[in-house]
Design an enzyme around this catalytic site. Structure first.
Site, PDB file in Angstrom:
ATOM      1  N   HIS A   1       0.809  -1.111   0.088  1.00 62.29           N
ATOM      2  CA  HIS A   1       0.015   0.094   0.048  1.00 62.29           C
ATOM      3  C   HIS A   1       0.853   1.187   0.085  1.00 62.29           C
ATOM      4  O   HIS A   1       0.403   2.269  -0.531  1.00 62.29           O
ATOM      5  CB  HIS A   1      -1.036  -0.023   1.168  1.00 62.29           C
TER       6      HIS A   1
ATOM      7  N   LEU B   1       3.011  -9.516  -1.216  1.00 58.27           N
ATOM      8  CA  LEU B   1       2.496  -8.724   0.217  1.00 58.27           C
ATOM      9  C   LEU B   1       0.991  -8.808   0.257  1.00 58.27           C
ATOM     10  O   LEU B   1       0.436  -8.203  -0.814  1.00 58.27           O
ATOM     11  CB  LEU B   1       3.066  -7.350   0.288  1.00 58.27           C
TER      12      LEU B   1
END
Ligand code: PAF
Length: 283
Positions: A33, A186
């Site tokens: 992110h 991830l």
């Protein structure tokens, strides 16, 4: 960093800027992110991230209630990346009444792969993304940008399609997946994995690489390759939803012998213990 909890707060604050760059998230932020946020910072004159766990995209048996909510540490991490604004509405703010108007994406794109195993998922995603765009971009006068990760490959495609079909004035950016040194993509759901499962989880990306290498090596019987790949993962204790090679353009199976390298993507979803992981590899 300004934190807006309501639409009024957000819109009032956003009126000062022309070209927002927006990263929608459900929180529980990881380096993937943060890479999206860093990219967003290069695009506009204000960087906005939303944190909202969207009930509409979870099936009743899925992890909506237990999905990690880590607001304080998410904000610290966003601030450290130079994010300017966080939009963190409550459910009552974003869905003040039952959301009966929804965005139903094209079945050919949204009912396959993830959509097949998670019916309604992309309707939930499109509905909230459309709504978040209305909230974040309503005051913008210049170019609007939104940044998504390629980790959710099909989501990125569905959102691009939605933006094109509704002529939304938003430029969509897709960023490569961030991985651990060992190659594990991830994901917020990696958090659910035990240490031993984290080691094993890499095998999903290994399976995709093997699939891609076999196709590039000239093996064109995709059904047999996919079956073999799924069987190999299942033998290690995984429950495989799909391991498949598709055309990047529309996520449909390529015609036998009618495909070229650079046009394909291998996609996989499989459960390790109780954690469902997804990954993909363009080739
Ligand atoms: O990718 C996600 O985290 C979510 O699907 C999104 C785009 C924030 C919509 O809830």
């Amino acid at each position: 960093m300004y934190i807006a909890r309501t639409l009024e707060e957000l819109r009032q604050h956003m009126a000062r800027f022309d070209q927002p760059a927006f990263v929608p998230t459900m929180g529980n932020l990881h380096e993937g992110h943060l890479a999206l946020v860093r990219h967003a910072r290069t695009l506009g004159d204000v960087t906005v991230a939303s944190i909202f766990v969207n009930r509409l995209q979870f099936l009743p048996h899925e992890d909506f209630d237990t999905y990690p909510r880590t607001f304080e540490s998410d904000c610290e991490r966003l601030q450290a990346q130079g994010c300017d604004v966080v939009f963190a509405p409550s459910e009552a703010t974003l869905y003040p009444e039952a959301q009966t108007f929804k965005v139903h994406p094209d079945a050919a794109l949204a009912d396959v792969l993830e959509g097949h195993f998670r019916p309604g998922f992309f309707t939930g995603v499109c509905t909230v993304v459309m709504k978040l765009f209305q909230c974040v971009f309503s005051e913008a006068r210049g170019q609007r940008h939104a940044v998504f990760g390629k980790k959710d490959y099909q989501q990125l495609m569905v959102v691009r399609h939605m933006v094109r079909q509704f002529a939304l004035p938003v430029q969509i950016h897709g960023l490569d997946t961030e991985r651990t040194a060992e190659g594990l993509a991830l994901s917020s759901r990696n958090h659910y994995l035990s240490a031993a499962e984290k080691q094993e989880a890499i095998q999903l990306s290994v399976a995709l690489k093997t699939l891609a290498a076999s196709v590039l090596g000239g093996e064109h019987n995709l059904n047999a390759l996919e079956h073999h790949a799924a069987h190999a993962l299942a033998a290690r204790g995984w429950q495989v939803d799909y391991l498949t090679v598709r055309r990047r353009a529309d996520l449909q199976p390529p015609a036998p012998n009618g495909f070229r390298a650079g046009e394909l993507v291998a996609l996989g979803a499989a459960r390790l213990g109780s954690t469902r992981l997804i990954d993909n590899l363009e080739f």
